[in-house]
Design a protein around this motif. Sequence first.
Motif, PDB file in Angstrom:
ATOM      1  N   ARG A 233       0.824  -1.221   0.000  1.00  0.00           N
ATOM      2  CA  ARG A 233       0.000   0.000   0.000  1.00  0.00           C
ATOM      3  C   ARG A 233       0.849   1.259   0.000  1.00  0.00           C
ATOM      4  N   GLY A 280     -10.241  -2.478  -4.735  1.00  0.00           N
ATOM      5  CA  GLY A 280      -9.262  -2.133  -3.704  1.00  0.00           C
ATOM      6  C   GLY A 280      -7.828  -2.326  -4.184  1.00  0.00           C
ATOM      7  N   GLN A 283      -5.592   0.251  -6.040  1.00  0.00           N
ATOM      8  CA  GLN A 283      -5.057   1.434  -5.350  1.00  0.00           C
ATOM      9  C   GLN A 283      -3.564   1.339  -5.110  1.00  0.00           C
ATOM     10  N   TYR A 300      -8.526   6.216 -13.077  1.00  0.00           N
ATOM     11  CA  TYR A 300      -9.125   5.557 -11.922  1.00  0.00           C
ATOM     12  C   TYR A 300     -10.625   5.819 -11.962  1.00  0.00           C
ATOM     13  N   ARG A 319     -12.036   8.673  -0.868  1.00  0.00           N
ATOM     14  CA  ARG A 319     -11.124   7.638  -0.360  1.00  0.00           C
ATOM     15  C   ARG A 319     -11.664   6.242  -0.642  1.00  0.00           C
ATOM     16  N   MET A 322     -12.771   3.744  -5.023  1.00  0.00           N
ATOM     17  CA  MET A 322     -12.314   2.574  -5.787  1.00  0.00           C
ATOM     18  C   MET A 322     -13.007   1.294  -5.334  1.00  0.00           C
ATOM     19  N   GLN A 323     -13.543   1.298  -4.123  1.00  0.00           N
ATOM     20  CA  GLN A 323     -14.155   0.072  -3.612  1.00  0.00           C
ATOM     21  C   GLN A 323     -15.684   0.059  -3.765  1.00  0.00           C
TER      22      GLN A 323
END
Length: 336
Positions: A233, A280, A283, A300, A319, A322-323
């Motif tokens: 990450r 996820g 990222q 993205y 935040r 993306m999920q």
Amino acid sequence: MWFGKEKSILGIDIGTQAIKMVQLRSEDYLLETYGIVDLIEPITNQTKPEVISQTIDLLRTLTEKAHATTKRCALSLPNSAVFTSVIDMPKMTDAELEQSMKFEAKKYVPLPFEEVSLSWSLISEDPNTNTMKVLLIAVPKQIRDTYIHIFEKAGLELEVIEIEALALIRTLVQDKSKNDVIIDIGAKVTGINFVKQGLLQLTRNLNLGGDTITEKIAQTLNLAPARAEQFKRDFGLNSTEFLPEAGKPVLTTIRSEIKQVLDIYKSHQVQIDRIVLVGGGAQMPGLQEYFAELAPEVIYGNSISKLSYPKEVEPVLKRFSMQLPVAVGLALRQTE
Ligand SMILES: Nc1ncnc2c1ncn2[C@@H]1O[C@H](COP(=O)(O)OP(=O)(O)OP(=O)(O)O)[C@@H](O)[C@H]1O
Ligand SMILES: [Mg+2]
């Protein structure tokens, strides 16, 4: 008042790692609430009763904590649990199609016929060639029944079950004159969805994802899984010398699979305009650059571009953007 009819709907995406939920108000796509919670174990054919009751509790807690005000749900099953195929067929009647799909399913679905629940939907028709594209969906009955049971016990009303790809299209396709490839890098599965002018043309799932990259990093660098996850990450493909090598075999597989799909379309004179990255796992820093050579534009995915929401929650929503695209797309379905 809407004559007693509820106007809001919950979109619920149960992945292999997390449950994502959003509640949208139908009339204006107002995001009323949302939530994400990690699963203890994914639901499979062999899921133990205690995992099922833990999932029920998670779902109940998630909706309560998020103060969801409706029970109406649209659910997607994880790609790993569903067999999907877009099939080219000559134009035919509904009755003929029913027979043909049963026949096609035997070719595509590696499970005994009695154990799967089949459905299909027409994607497009081409009057010039007298052909049509049909999306075939096969779900193991046992998995479908487990989900129905989970929703019932969690006190929710399951109105519809859909595949992830269709929900993603609803959320992410902006311009229906363009061709997109939507790449969803989840925990255990990466979905590659080719979308031509807003219509699903092909969906392919690879049995690898963000967790596979973490495992590779842990193995190669001899790190504990939690530390490998943090490394991934924090650094991703950037900055450190050794990390890219550790995670690369997984990414190379994903990239060559995408390339293969693109080459097939190129040979039919179909050009890709954009690659849209979600999930996820997408990222991981440096992924956009990693895929850059494949398409004129690599972006993205933005899960909230079609929604309205209070301005102050925007930073938090971004935040989780993306999920959330699958859950958002499920809730958008009911507003169509
Ligand atoms: N900031 C981050 N950077 C890199 N990877 C991340 C980050 N946050 C989460 N991930 C990875 O994302 C993955 C989980 O993604 P997601 O929530 O989309 O999966 P899922 O939908 O539950 O799984 P699947 O789609 O495989 O069923 C995990 O592998 C996790 O390591
Ligand atoms: Mg997912």
